[in-house]
Design a protein around this motif. Structure first.
Motif, PDB file in Angstrom:
ATOM      1  N   UNK A 103       0.829  -1.212   0.000  1.00 42.68           N
ATOM      2  CA  UNK A 103       0.000   0.000   0.000  1.00 42.68           C
ATOM      3  C   UNK A 103       0.859   1.256   0.000  1.00 42.68           C
ATOM      4  N   UNK A 104       1.971   1.252   0.743  1.00 41.74           N
ATOM      5  CA  UNK A 104       2.861   2.417   0.770  1.00 41.74           C
ATOM      6  C   UNK A 104       3.434   2.685  -0.615  1.00 41.74           C
ATOM      7  N   UNK A 105       3.885   1.612  -1.277  1.00 45.61           N
ATOM      8  CA  UNK A 105       4.423   1.758  -2.628  1.00 45.61           C
ATOM      9  C   UNK A 105       3.337   2.220  -3.592  1.00 45.61           C
ATOM     10  N   UNK A 106       2.130   1.716  -3.392  1.00 42.08           N
ATOM     11  CA  UNK A 106       1.019   2.131  -4.230  1.00 42.08           C
ATOM     12  C   UNK A 106       0.717   3.613  -4.113  1.00 42.08           C
ATOM     13  N   UNK A 107       0.872   4.173  -2.900  1.00 40.13           N
ATOM     14  CA  UNK A 107       0.644   5.600  -2.678  1.00 40.13           C
ATOM     15  C   UNK A 107       1.578   6.428  -3.545  1.00 40.13           C
ATOM     16  N   UNK A 108       2.863   6.116  -3.492  1.00 38.52           N
ATOM     17  CA  UNK A 108       3.846   6.927  -4.199  1.00 38.52           C
ATOM     18  C   UNK A 108       3.825   6.684  -5.706  1.00 38.52           C
ATOM     19  N   UNK A 149      -4.806   6.542   2.526  1.00 37.22           N
ATOM     20  CA  UNK A 149      -5.706   5.870   3.469  1.00 37.22           C
ATOM     21  C   UNK A 149      -5.319   4.404   3.618  1.00 37.22           C
ATOM     22  N   UNK A 150      -4.803   3.802   2.557  1.00 42.04           N
ATOM     23  CA  UNK A 150      -4.492   2.380   2.569  1.00 42.04           C
ATOM     24  C   UNK A 150      -3.444   2.029   3.620  1.00 42.04           C
ATOM     25  N   UNK A 151      -2.326   2.759   3.632  1.00 45.82           N
ATOM     26  CA  UNK A 151      -1.269   2.404   4.587  1.00 45.82           C
ATOM     27  C   UNK A 151      -1.417   3.121   5.923  1.00 45.82           C
TER      28      UNK A 151
END
Length: 322
Positions: A254-259, A276-278
């Motif tokens: 999720x963190x990687x998805x944010x960036x 919101x995910x992470x």
């Protein structure tokens, strides 16, 4: 006309997810339920482990601390957002914004470090089972936790002190639901080259470093599991780290998805939703992952609920006695 610098700006405006009035109530209900689930779920893990002497081991020692950090992690952002929705205000004071940014950064880094420490714990348990209790002694466990806290505190202090040196323009709107470090730097009027360099270097060091450590630990774990002859032994060894693998995959995914999403779309709204995910979903799901995939935790929760019910019955019985 040149922008006016104001280092003593009194407040910022957190724009949140939507400006539509009719969406505020559903958003409030959704995030309130997610926050309560996170707090009660992680608190239940802490109480279950604390009440069961069989779980007083290094693995569950770190799990309890992870649950505590997850409660603090979400508590730095969600209550303020809920308060703003309830009061129909988007304002957050300058000092409140700096404080929120500091604690969010602290608990985010601490979350990453604890996940890497838990990976090392599983590496020792599976690759060196005969020496596990000798290596993972209480002194080392306490030292690993202490070092993780020190690194997280120093990291947050560094970024906070650098942000305090920045000047802010009259533009005070933050397109997010909390004061994130990256958003604060983008909002500044003064030169932010050093802030960006330190932020990206720290992200590579404190996120990439532990991630590489986790990958190394699990590469050794997989090779050790493959060397086990019996299928039952392989399953038992893998089951001891299945929950941790799920949590690590969820957090880093999720963190990687944010960036990646923010870099691809260049949309602050997309980045806000992805955050919101992470920042919210992952801490909420952690207790479910550990309780559903971990037999010891499930048994501890059943015993804890049984003890609680028994105590309640005894108290009610005593009250009825004349």
């Amino acid at each position: 006309m040149e922008p006016v610098n104001d280092t003593q700006i009194s407040a910022f405006l957190l724009l949140g997810f939507s400006k539509e009035p009719e969406l505020q109530c559903p958003i409030f209900g959704l995030f309130l339920s997610m926050y309560l689930t996170t707090v009660f779920g992680n608190l239940l893990i802490i109480l279950a482990v604390g009440s069961d002497s069989h779980l007083h081991t290094p693995m569950y020692f770190f799990l309890v601390n992870l649950s505590f950090v997850d409660i603090c992690f979400t508590s730095t952002t969600i209550p303020k957002m809920l308060w703003n929705i309830q009061t129909q205000s988007k304002a957050i004071t300058y000092s409140g914004c700096i404080t929120q940014m500091y604690f969010f950064s602290l608990f985010a880094v601490l979350d990453v470090l604890l996940l890497s420490v838990m990976a090392y714990d599983r590496f020792v348990a599976i690759c060196h089972p005969l020496h596990y209790m000798v290596i993972m002694n209480p002194l080392l466990c306490g030292l690993l936790l202490f070092v993780s806290w020190i690194i997280s505190v120093l990291h947050s202090l560094l970024h906070t002190s650098m942000v305090l040196q920045l000047s802010f323009c009259t533009e005070e709107e933050i397109p997010h639901f909390f004061c994130e470090l990256n958003q604060m730097i983008q909002l500044a009027c003064s030169d932010t080259f050093l802030n960006n360099m330190v932020m990206y270097f720290a992200a590579m060091l404190l996120a990439g470093g532990p991630f590489l450590g986790i990958l190394y630990s699990y590469s050794k774990i997989v090779s050790s599991i493959c060397a086990i002859s019996s299928a039952h032994g392989k399953y038992k060894a893998f089951s001891t780290c299945a929950s941790h693998i799920s949590v690590v995959s969820l957090f880093y995914g999720t963190s990687l998805g944010v960036y990646l999403s923010s870099a691809a779309t260049q949309s602050s709204h997309a980045s806000t939703v992805a955050s919101v995910m992470y920042a919210v979903v992952t801490p909420m799901l952690n207790p479910f992952i550990y309780s559903l995939r971990n037999k010891d935790i499930k048994e501890a929760l059943m015993r804890f609920s049984g003890i609680a019910a028994l105590k309640r019955t005894i108290v009610l019985g005593l009250k009825k006695c004349p």
